[in-house]
Every structure is written in C-alpha cells, then in structure tokens.
Design an enzyme around this catalytic site. Structure first.
Site, PDB file in Angstrom:
ATOM      1  N   GLU A   1       0.817  -1.219   0.000  1.00 25.35           N
ATOM      2  CA  GLU A   1       0.000   0.000   0.000  1.00 25.35           C
ATOM      3  C   GLU A   1       0.850   1.268   0.000  1.00 25.35           C
ATOM      4  OE1 GLU A   1      -2.646  -0.676   3.378  1.00 25.35           O
ATOM      5  OE2 GLU A   1      -4.085  -1.627   2.039  1.00 25.35           O
TER       6      GLU A   1
ATOM      7  N   ASP B   1      -8.522  -8.986   4.013  1.00 20.50           N
ATOM      8  CA  ASP B   1      -8.272  -7.912   4.974  1.00 20.50           C
ATOM      9  C   ASP B   1      -9.292  -7.834   6.089  1.00 20.50           C
ATOM     10  OD1 ASP B   1      -7.045  -5.797   6.084  1.00 20.50           O
ATOM     11  OD2 ASP B   1      -7.401  -4.376   4.469  1.00 20.50           O
TER      12      ASP B   1
ATOM     13  N   GLU C   1     -12.532  -2.139  12.079  1.00 17.98           N
ATOM     14  CA  GLU C   1     -12.507  -1.383  10.825  1.00 17.98           C
ATOM     15  C   GLU C   1     -13.619  -1.814   9.874  1.00 17.98           C
ATOM     16  OE1 GLU C   1      -8.806  -1.745   8.695  1.00 17.98           O
ATOM     17  OE2 GLU C   1      -9.587  -0.709   6.930  1.00 17.98           O
TER      18      GLU C   1
HETATM   19  C1  BDP Z   1      -6.064  -2.130   5.948  1.00 19.38           C
HETATM   20  C2  BDP Z   1      -6.351  -0.771   6.492  1.00 19.38           C
HETATM   21  C3  BDP Z   1      -5.178   0.164   6.402  1.00 19.38           C
HETATM   22  C4  BDP Z   1      -3.946  -0.514   6.963  1.00 19.38           C
HETATM   23  C5  BDP Z   1      -3.715  -1.819   6.257  1.00 19.38           C
HETATM   24  C6  BDP Z   1      -2.588  -2.627   6.846  1.00 19.38           C
HETATM   25  O1  BDP Z   1      -7.432  -0.238   5.753  1.00 19.38           O
HETATM   26  O2  BDP Z   1      -5.508   1.323   7.116  1.00 19.38           O
HETATM   27  O3  BDP Z   1      -2.831   0.296   6.838  1.00 19.38           O
HETATM   28  O4  BDP Z   1      -4.848  -2.628   6.365  1.00 19.38           O
HETATM   29  O5  BDP Z   1      -2.883  -3.574   7.559  1.00 19.38           O
HETATM   30  O6  BDP Z   1      -7.026  -2.965   6.508  1.00 19.38           O
HETATM   31  O7  BDP Z   1      -1.425  -2.336   6.603  1.00 19.38           O
END
Ligand code: BDP
Length: 717
Positions: free
Chosen positions: A307, A381, A409
C-alpha cells in the site's frame, strides 16, 4: 447558590464514580454478594505473605490487596513471614524458602519462564495457598489469574494450577500516529501523549500496562505500521524510553514500527537499499542507539512494499533481503523483526487473495532466526468472515505469527457489538491439513506443528483515550479475549465471554446466560447483515463505514467492492476455483478439494470461492437470491434480538453502561437495516428478482443509499 453548588458537586461525584466503572474494565473487583463463596474466600485467605521485593512484586501485592479489599471488604495485612495458616503466599521461585521450593518443584518443572503456579499446600502442617512463578512478572500473572478466579466466584479450596502461555509474543499493534490520530481507531485519540512525554507520566500508561498484564499481553508496538521515521530520532526515542520504563514492571516490552526509508529520511543517506553497506551500518547503529536507552527493547514491526510503503523492492531486492538486514541489526541485542506478509500489488489485478502466498511462500526457510512473518487471519483484509489465510501451515521452516484486528474497521467500528473471540476461535481452529488432519492454525501459531521456537499473536488495538478505552463497553471484551487467546489459542470463546461478563458486570446467572448468548451470536449477526455467504469487502470505500457494493471508480481495481462480489446478470461471487483464479490451489489438497467445488464448499464461504447463479440451490432448498436476502434479514432480526436481551439486563448493570449499550444497539439496528436495504437493492439490479417473503421492504431507494457520503468518518487519516 449553595444548592446549585451541591447539585453540581453531586453530579460530578456521581459522574466520576460511574465513569470509573467503564474505565475499570474487567478489573472491577466488585463486592462478592454470594455469602457462601465470600466466606469460603475469607476462611482461606486470612493474610498475605509477600516474599518478593522488586517493583513488580510490589505491584502484585498491591493488586491482591486491592482486589481482596474490593471483593471481600477487608484490607489484609501484608507480612513477609509465614507464621499462621491460611495465608496467600506470593513470591517467585527463588524468593521461596528451600522447603517450599522443594514442595513445588514438580510444578515448577511444568511451567515456562512466564508460567505460574497457584497451589493449595500443606506446609509445616499448615494450610497455605502459594502463587509463584520463575520470575516476578510470572507471579503477577498468577496473581491476576487468582483474582479472576475470585471475580468469577470459583472455589479456591483445592487449587493446583500450573499454566504457561503457549506463545512468546503476545502483542498489541497500535496503529497510532505521532499526531495522536489512530488509523482505524474508533475510541478517541492515541493514548501516547508525545507532546508531554518524556516528563509527564499519564496515569493511563500505568493503567494500560496493568490491564494488559492482567490478561498476559507482553508487548506493544507503539506506532502505526504506516510508519513515520521520526519515531526513530533521539527526540522521540527519549519519549519511547519513558513509556518503556512505565511498562517494564508489568512485563510489557516495547516495539516500534520501522519505516524502511528511514536511513534517507532521518539519516541523510541517498538510499535505503538493504544491501548497501552504509544502509546496513545505519540500521546497526540505530539499533545500538535504541538498545543503549532501552536494553529490553523488543524489536521492529515492518510493513514494506505494501500500500505504497517503502521497502526493499524499491531497490530490486526482496522481502528476505529487507527483513534479514534488519534482523542482523537487532540480533546482537536479542531483538526480533516482525515482517508483515500483508502485500498486494496493483500490477496484479488477477486475484488479491493470492498475492501474499505467491510472494512469501517461496521464501520459506530463508529468513534469519529472529524474523517472524506476521500474517493476517485471512487473505484479504480483516473481513467479518474470511477463510483462514493459505500461508498458515504452508511455510514449515518459517515462524509465522497471527495478526488479528481487534479494532472494528470492517465490523461496524466501535458502534456495533461484535464479540470477536468467536471469529478468532474460528480461524485458530481451522484445519490447514498441511501435515495431515489436526494441523490447525493454532498449532502453526504456537509452534507445535513445526517446532518453531519463535511464536506470537498480534492484535491491532482498539484502544484510545475514550473514558471507556474502547468506545463500546463490549469492545473491551475483544481486547480481553484477544489477550486470553494469545495466552492460550485453544480457549473456547464461550469461556472467555463468561469470564469477561462476570469480571466486568455480574455473576448473576440470570444475567450471564442470555448476555453470553448474545455475545456469542453477535459475530454471525454482523456477517449476516454485512457480508453473508462469503461476500467480502463491499464496505464503502476509504473509511469502510457502511455499505458500498456499487463502488467501482477507484484507480486500483482491488480497491473497488465490485471487484470482490462480481455481481452480474448470471450471478454473484468471486470464482477462485480451478476454473477461476485457482486460489484454492494454495491450500493443502484436502482443503483445496473442499473449497474448489461449490457443492462441497462450506456455504459460509460460498461466494468467496465461487460465482454462482441467482437460482443456485442452497442446502436449505432456497435459491441463492432468496437465501441471500433472508440472511440479510436474519442479521437484522438478530440485532433486534440483541436489543431485547439487553433490555432485560437493566437490573444487573449500572445505569451508565446500560444506557450506553442500549443507545449503541439502537444505532447498530439502524445500520444493520441500512446494510440490508442498500445491498439488496443494489444486487437486485442484477438478479432482477423480488424479495422473498419475510424480508422487509426497503424504505429508501438505491440512489439515496449511494448518495450518502461520510468525509469525516473516523479512523481514516
Ligand atoms: C487495511 C487498512 C489500512 C492498513 C492496512 C494494513 O485499511 O488502514 O494500513 O490494512 O494492515 O485494513 O497495513
């Protein structure tokens, strides 16, 4: 005037007295109302003998003293010698006199360094109760466990407990930023007041450490995985050191997230290439600098090349190069590197669920000894339900640690009552079949399947500076349950709910039974009203608040909900079978076979693995469309039922917490309906079918739901 003042004073006193209840978590130490039990306790605990003299043993004694005073109403004298009978003797193995040590030797042989003993013994013909362990933190764990027995009204007459944690690293991952916002945090701001640190010690730090110690958590990553390199500068390390000093007596080690590009950002180097000698040196020196301040520093957690975070791939290197370079830097000091496997790339739109496995599995056996790979429970996720991550069991030569998300989340934030240990247990119990039947995820995690020495479980924290810590009073149960499962991944979630309710609210069976049931069912309720039958990632985008199955305009395909549900005229679901992306092939043959055909695939995961027609026949004879709609309705009904249960609980709970939960359940009910209506209206465009009997008609249009925008939804940076 006086009366106004009086009212004000009264209000503020009663407010703080009540607010304290929320704040006290599962450590309420309420007066025991059952007189038989209270007198058993009083008879068996007539004095406390404390044999230790460290800061930690001081904490343990105080906890016992306060706990017993709260529950029994009498303040016991603390002695340092065993004179009469019915004492509670606490002290580490070495502090016990030789006769006692001998009497307990067989028990000491059973426990690890962090394990504890709680044992009723006859010593010099006198009945005593001993709480011990190999060091003072272990004794503290024993004390908290003993107090839990009392809080849950268990008999303490003939105890013989020898218990050790099954994993080494039991850790909270705080996604806390240096400006005190918390990524995916729904309980206020970060506890860490960087501005006032290092000189100001907030009482909250102590209370936080105590709460963690009470459930066996022994580590905290203070900072967000989307890391800021500034945390590694002297200015911040001084603050980290101050926090570490507060946590240490409670057995909590501090870890930080390491931003891979830190050598450039704060070290003035031109590169962060992990094989560049200057970079290697920079990290070595940084580690030495940290360990000089904090000799028991835990190590680093790293999110790399995921990401948009920097990582070794920016320099044509791989995860092994990156992780091992950092591992070498902390190894001389006993540090570990927790390297995350949460990776997916926009250049591979085929199937995000396959990417972590595809990238990491070939690295099996290549990481240094002090590297542990941190894997999310599922391959996408932290969804309300995901099949277990295919990496579990697939890397026999690499320690893998579990990453659960305690903060909600994707599960309604801190507004929805969802008891997560039920989800955690489902994952831990899953059989990977990687070494034949019984190769559960729990056995991968605790190291027993492949004899890994380094083991761990991480939970993304749901804690903030809200008065009640977690936003929702019942979200405290998720913190609690995480800790209990990290200690023992084989615990049953029902046992955990039972313990938590008794410690937090009441031992009254008329309260426990229905409310426990409500907690246990709450996880399936959220699955039903959000993502039934294997649907996933259809939350609105960015903030993930509420439904957004229609979202299709984001730059990366796998950020769009339409990518995940693939609804069309022919049906719905993601085909991950052999005929589709073949993600099923990442599982052991037995599981692969099970998941690969729609008929054998567990229905709860159906649309995760298969694209099936709207007329597909479910096991209960319903068509998929009808079954799906009925599941959404069932979720709504379940929340209604939760409300009924809670309304009956009024007389067992203080009015503040009762009302908080009542209001939150009301929101949950509204939002469950929102989910049902928005998703069904959206999917109906493709199915072209009427809602079956029993499903309430939506009161708004699809256009209305699509028009809802939440630019300030919390937790989203
Ligand atoms: C996702 C979240 C994000 C996190 C990412 C992670 O939306 O905010 O940074 O995972 O785990 O679920 O790195």
């Amino acid at each position: 005037m006086t009366s106004v003042k009086f009212v004000f004073l009264f209000l503020s006193i009663s407010f703080s007295a009540l607010a304290q209840k929320d704040y006290k978590l599962w450590l309420q130490y309420n007066r025991i109302t059952n007189s038989t039990i209270a007198s058993e306790y009083k008879n068996n605990i007539q004095g406390i003998v404390s044999l230790g003299n460290s800061e930690t043993s001081g904490i343990a004694v105080k906890e016992l003293e306060n706990g017993i005073a709260g529950m029994l109403g009498n303040k016991l004298e603390i002695k340092t010698e065993i004179k009469r009978e019915n004492n509670l003797i606490i002290g580490s193995q070495l502090s016990l006199n030789p006769d006692l040590q001998k009497a307990l030797q067989a028990d000491f042989d059973k426990i690890s360094n962090e394990g504890f003993i709680i044992k009723s013994i006859s010593f010099k013909n006198k009945k005593q109760l001993v709480i011990s362990g190999k060091n003072d933190v272990a004794v503290l764990y024993g004390v908290f466990n003993f107090l839990r027995l009392m809080q849950t009204n268990k008999s303490i007459k003939n105890l013989s407990i020898a218990d050790s944690p099954k994993t080494n690293i039991r850790i909270l991952n705080h996604w806390d930023n240096l400006d005190r916002t918390v990524e995916r945090g729904y309980a206020g701001f970060s506890l860490w007041n960087w501005q006032k640190l290092p000189d100001f010690t907030d009482q909250r730090y102590i209370d936080y450490a105590r709460a963690n110690a009470s459930i066996g958590i022994n580590g905290a990553v203070l900072t967000n995985v989307n890391a800021n390199a500034l945390i590694l500068t002297p200015q911040y390390l001084e603050k980290v050191e101050a926090l570490t000093n507060v946590f240490r007596p409670y057995g909590i080690k501090v870890y930080l997230t390491a931003r891979f590009s830190a050598p450039i950002e704060i070290g003035n180097l031109k590169t962060a290439d992990p094989i560049d000698p200057e970079v290697i040196n920079w990290w070595k020196n940084k580690a030495a600098e940290i360990y000089k301040r904090i000799p028991d520093f835990g190590g680093f957690l790293v999110k790399a090349n995921s990401e948009g975070q920097p990582g070794p791939q920016n320099y044509g290197r791989d995860h092994v190069d990156g992780a091992n370079m950092l591992a070498d830097a902390v190894a001389p000091f006993g540090g570990v590197i927790m390297w995350r496997a949460f990776v997916y790339s926009e250049h591979d739109a085929n199937d995000r669920a396959k990417q972590a496995y595809a990238e990491f599995q070939p690295y099996d056996g290549k990481f240094k000894e002090n590297v542990i790979v941190q894997v999310k429970n599922g391959a996408i996720d932290f969804q309300p339900r995901e099949p277990f991550h295919p990496l579990f069991g697939a890397m026999p030569k690499t320690p893998l640690m579990m990453e659960f998300q305690i903060t909600q989340e994707y599960l309604g934030f801190s507004t929805h009552l969802v008891f997560l240990p039920k989800l955690f247990q489902e994952v831990l119990e899953s059989d990977t079949y990687q070494k034949g039947k019984g190769s559960t995820v729990a056995k991968v995690i605790d190291g027993t399947l492949y004899q890994n020495k380094l083991t761990g479980i991480a939970g993304v924290s749901n804690i903030g500076n809200d008065l009640n810590w977690t936003g929702h009073p019942f979200a405290q149960a998720n913190w609690y349950g995480f800790g209990r499962l990290a200690w023992n991944p084989y615990l049953d979630s029902e046992t955990i709910a039972d313990e938590w309710l008794r410690c937090t609210f009441s031992n009254d069976e008329n309260f426990i039974k229905p409310v426990k049931n409500m907690m246990i069912n709450s996880r399936e309720a959220v699955v039903n009203y959000m993502t039934p039958l294997g649907l996933h990632h259809i939350m609105d985008t960015g903030h993930h608040y509420g439904p957004g199955p229609w979202v299709s305009n984001l730059s990366r395909p796998e950020w769009n909900p339409v990518y995940y549900h693939k609804a069309d005229k022919n049906g719905i679901g993601f085909d991950r079978s052999k005929l589709g992306t073949n993600a099923t092939s990442q599982y052991a043959p037995k599981i692969e076979k099970l998941f690969d055909t729609a008929e054998t695939c567990p229905e709860k995961d159906l649309l995760w693995f298969h694209h099936v027609s709207w007329d597909y026949k479910l096991k209960n004879g319903q068509t998929l469309w009808n079954g799906l709609a009925l599941k959404y309705q069932e979720g709504v009904n379940q929340v209604k039922e939760m409300q009924n249960v809670w309304n009956q609980a009024e007389k067992y709970v203080d009015s503040e917490r009762f009302n908080e939960v009542k209001m939150l359940l009301e929101i949950q009910q509204k939002e469950a309906k929102w989910w049902r209506d928005a998703c069904l209206l959206y999917f109906q465009q493709f199915s072209g079918k009427e809602l079956p009997a029993g499903v309430e008609k939506p009161t708004q249009t699809l256009e209305y739901f699509k028009s809802l925008k939440f630019p300030f939804a919390p937790g989203n940076g």
